[in-house]
Design a protein around this motif. Structure first.
Motif, PDB file in Angstrom:
ATOM      1  N   LYS A  24     -13.503 -55.059  35.058  1.00 18.78           N
ATOM      2  CA  LYS A  24     -12.153 -54.632  34.689  1.00 18.78           C
ATOM      3  C   LYS A  24     -11.948 -53.149  34.955  1.00 18.78           C
ATOM      4  O   LYS A  24     -10.888 -52.732  35.433  1.00 18.78           O
ATOM      5  N   ALA A  25     -12.954 -52.344  34.659  1.00 15.26           N
ATOM      6  CA  ALA A  25     -12.859 -50.908  34.923  1.00 15.26           C
ATOM      7  C   ALA A  25     -12.771 -50.638  36.422  1.00 15.26           C
ATOM      8  O   ALA A  25     -12.033 -49.744  36.863  1.00 15.26           O
ATOM      9  N   ALA A  26     -13.489 -51.430  37.215  1.00 10.62           N
ATOM     10  CA  ALA A  26     -13.438 -51.277  38.676  1.00 10.62           C
ATOM     11  C   ALA A  26     -12.056 -51.655  39.210  1.00 10.62           C
ATOM     12  O   ALA A  26     -11.557 -51.020  40.147  1.00 10.62           O
ATOM     13  N   LEU A  27     -11.426 -52.665  38.621  1.00  9.98           N
ATOM     14  CA  LEU A  27     -10.066 -53.023  39.026  1.00  9.98           C
ATOM     15  C   LEU A  27      -9.104 -51.881  38.714  1.00  9.98           C
ATOM     16  O   LEU A  27      -8.256 -51.529  39.546  1.00  9.98           O
ATOM     17  N   ALA A  28      -9.251 -51.291  37.532  1.00 16.43           N
ATOM     18  CA  ALA A  28      -8.394 -50.154  37.168  1.00 16.43           C
ATOM     19  C   ALA A  28      -8.628 -48.978  38.111  1.00 16.43           C
ATOM     20  O   ALA A  28      -7.678 -48.326  38.557  1.00 16.43           O
ATOM     21  N   ALA A  29      -9.879 -48.720  38.434  1.00 14.60           N
ATOM     22  CA  ALA A  29     -10.205 -47.630  39.353  1.00 14.60           C
ATOM     23  C   ALA A  29      -9.675 -47.921  40.759  1.00 14.60           C
ATOM     24  O   ALA A  29      -9.248 -46.999  41.467  1.00 14.60           O
ATOM     25  N   THR A  30      -9.676 -49.181  41.150  1.00 10.38           N
ATOM     26  CA  THR A  30      -9.125 -49.564  42.449  1.00 10.38           C
ATOM     27  C   THR A  30      -7.627 -49.293  42.493  1.00 10.38           C
ATOM     28  O   THR A  30      -7.103 -48.794  43.491  1.00 10.38           O
ATOM     29  N   ARG A  31      -6.931 -49.609  41.399  1.00 13.54           N
ATOM     30  CA  ARG A  31      -5.488 -49.334  41.341  1.00 13.54           C
ATOM     31  C   ARG A  31      -5.218 -47.837  41.442  1.00 13.54           C
ATOM     32  O   ARG A  31      -4.330 -47.408  42.194  1.00 13.54           O
ATOM     33  N   ILE A  32      -5.985 -47.056  40.721  1.00 17.16           N
ATOM     34  CA  ILE A  32      -5.808 -45.598  40.763  1.00 17.16           C
ATOM     35  C   ILE A  32      -6.098 -45.072  42.164  1.00 17.16           C
ATOM     36  O   ILE A  32      -5.333 -44.268  42.709  1.00 17.16           O
ATOM     37  N   THR A  33      -7.181 -45.534  42.748  1.00 18.07           N
ATOM     38  CA  THR A  33      -7.547 -45.097  44.101  1.00 18.07           C
ATOM     39  C   THR A  33      -6.459 -45.475  45.102  1.00 18.07           C
ATOM     40  O   THR A  33      -6.099 -44.686  45.974  1.00 18.07           O
ATOM     41  N   SER A  34      -5.909 -46.664  44.958  1.00 20.18           N
ATOM     42  CA  SER A  34      -4.846 -47.107  45.853  1.00 20.18           C
ATOM     43  C   SER A  34      -3.604 -46.235  45.697  1.00 20.18           C
ATOM     44  O   SER A  34      -2.976 -45.853  46.687  1.00 20.18           O
ATOM     45  N   ASN A  35      -3.258 -45.905  44.472  1.00 19.36           N
ATOM     46  CA  ASN A  35      -2.089 -45.054  44.238  1.00 19.36           C
ATOM     47  C   ASN A  35      -2.280 -43.647  44.788  1.00 19.36           C
ATOM     48  O   ASN A  35      -1.333 -43.031  45.269  1.00 19.36           O
ATOM     49  N   LYS A  60      -9.641 -64.600  32.151  1.00 20.80           N
ATOM     50  CA  LYS A  60      -9.762 -63.298  31.488  1.00 20.80           C
ATOM     51  C   LYS A  60      -9.494 -62.127  32.435  1.00 20.80           C
ATOM     52  O   LYS A  60      -9.254 -61.012  31.982  1.00 20.80           O
ATOM     53  N   PHE A  61      -9.495 -62.382  33.739  1.00 25.92           N
ATOM     54  CA  PHE A  61      -9.234 -61.320  34.713  1.00 25.92           C
ATOM     55  C   PHE A  61      -7.895 -61.478  35.426  1.00 25.92           C
ATOM     56  O   PHE A  61      -7.504 -60.617  36.202  1.00 25.92           O
ATOM     57  N   LYS A  62      -7.201 -62.579  35.165  1.00 25.78           N
ATOM     58  CA  LYS A  62      -6.009 -62.931  35.936  1.00 25.78           C
ATOM     59  C   LYS A  62      -4.976 -61.803  35.972  1.00 25.78           C
ATOM     60  O   LYS A  62      -4.496 -61.429  37.039  1.00 25.78           O
ATOM     61  N   ASP A  63      -4.626 -61.238  34.824  1.00 24.25           N
ATOM     62  CA  ASP A  63      -3.602 -60.196  34.780  1.00 24.25           C
ATOM     63  C   ASP A  63      -4.041 -58.932  35.509  1.00 24.25           C
ATOM     64  O   ASP A  63      -3.265 -58.337  36.258  1.00 24.25           O
ATOM     65  N   ASP A  64      -5.295 -58.538  35.302  1.00 28.49           N
ATOM     66  CA  ASP A  64      -5.801 -57.328  35.965  1.00 28.49           C
ATOM     67  C   ASP A  64      -5.887 -57.512  37.476  1.00 28.49           C
ATOM     68  O   ASP A  64      -5.561 -56.600  38.239  1.00 28.49           O
ATOM     69  N   VAL A  65      -6.320 -58.690  37.908  1.00 33.61           N
ATOM     70  CA  VAL A  65      -6.415 -58.967  39.336  1.00 33.61           C
ATOM     71  C   VAL A  65      -5.021 -58.973  39.959  1.00 33.61           C
ATOM     72  O   VAL A  65      -4.798 -58.371  41.016  1.00 33.61           O
ATOM     73  N   THR A  66      -4.068 -59.618  39.302  1.00 34.87           N
ATOM     74  CA  THR A  66      -2.700 -59.676  39.815  1.00 34.87           C
ATOM     75  C   THR A  66      -2.115 -58.278  39.959  1.00 34.87           C
ATOM     76  O   THR A  66      -1.531 -57.944  40.999  1.00 34.87           O
ATOM     77  N   LEU A  67      -2.278 -57.460  38.938  1.00 34.19           N
ATOM     78  CA  LEU A  67      -1.759 -56.098  38.989  1.00 34.19           C
ATOM     79  C   LEU A  67      -2.423 -55.291  40.111  1.00 34.19           C
ATOM     80  O   LEU A  67      -1.747 -54.572  40.853  1.00 34.19           O
ATOM     81  N   THR A  68      -3.715 -55.439  40.263  1.00 39.17           N
ATOM     82  CA  THR A  68      -4.438 -54.721  41.315  1.00 39.17           C
ATOM     83  C   THR A  68      -3.950 -55.141  42.693  1.00 39.17           C
ATOM     84  O   THR A  68      -3.728 -54.299  43.569  1.00 39.17           O
ATOM     85  N   LEU A  69      -3.754 -56.439  42.895  1.00 40.25           N
ATOM     86  CA  LEU A  69      -3.271 -56.922  44.190  1.00 40.25           C
ATOM     87  C   LEU A  69      -1.837 -56.461  44.463  1.00 40.25           C
ATOM     88  O   LEU A  69      -1.494 -56.147  45.602  1.00 40.25           O
ATOM     89  N   GLN A  70      -1.028 -56.382  43.429  1.00 41.79           N
ATOM     90  CA  GLN A  70       0.336 -55.895  43.606  1.00 41.79           C
ATOM     91  C   GLN A  70       0.347 -54.435  44.033  1.00 41.79           C
ATOM     92  O   GLN A  70       1.080 -54.047  44.946  1.00 41.79           O
ATOM     93  N   VAL A  71      -0.471 -53.620  43.388  1.00 43.80           N
ATOM     94  CA  VAL A  71      -0.538 -52.190  43.724  1.00 43.80           C
ATOM     95  C   VAL A  71      -1.027 -52.003  45.156  1.00 43.80           C
ATOM     96  O   VAL A  71      -0.442 -51.240  45.931  1.00 43.80           O
ATOM     97  N   ALA A  72      -2.077 -52.725  45.523  1.00 46.21           N
ATOM     98  CA  ALA A  72      -2.625 -52.595  46.873  1.00 46.21           C
ATOM     99  C   ALA A  72      -1.635 -53.085  47.920  1.00 46.21           C
ATOM    100  O   ALA A  72      -1.484 -52.468  48.977  1.00 46.21           O
TER     101      ALA A  72
END
Length: 94
Positions: A24-35, A60-72
């Motif tokens: 989950k932290a890696a997904l958040a970091a991926t979103r930040i890196t993408s931004n 348990k990861f669905k929302d975080d994965v969806t948000l990460t894919l949207q940002v990317a």
């Protein structure tokens, strides 16, 4: 090796970690890196998406994965907009 290459390497390793909190932290970091990096991350997305897709269907990861894919995906589309002619690429908003 660029700084972004090193960051992506670390993110990929974190995305492969068995610990759900690390993922989950890696997904958040991926979103930040993408931004921050915008379309500069695009060449690295294929390798990162392989790791993300392995857990994408776990509830348990669905929302975080969806948000990460949207940002990317926003940065991928913005990268293509300058070369897109109205009606030529099939993207609705061109």
């Amino acid at each position: 090796m660029t700084l972004l290459d090193k960051i992506v390497r670390g993110l990929r390793q974190a995305l492969m970690d068995k610990d759900p909190g690390v993922f989950k932290a890696a997904l958040a970091a991926t979103r930040i890196t993408s931004n921050v990096t915008k379309e500069a991350l695009n060449p690295h997305l294929k390798a990162m998406l392989m790791q993300i897709s392995k857990r994408a269907l776990q509830s348990k990861f669905k929302d975080d994965v969806t948000l990460t894919l949207q940002v990317a995906s926003v940065h991928v589309l913005l990268c293509w907009l300058p070369v897109c002619r109205p009606g030529a690429c099939g993207i609705v908003f061109c």
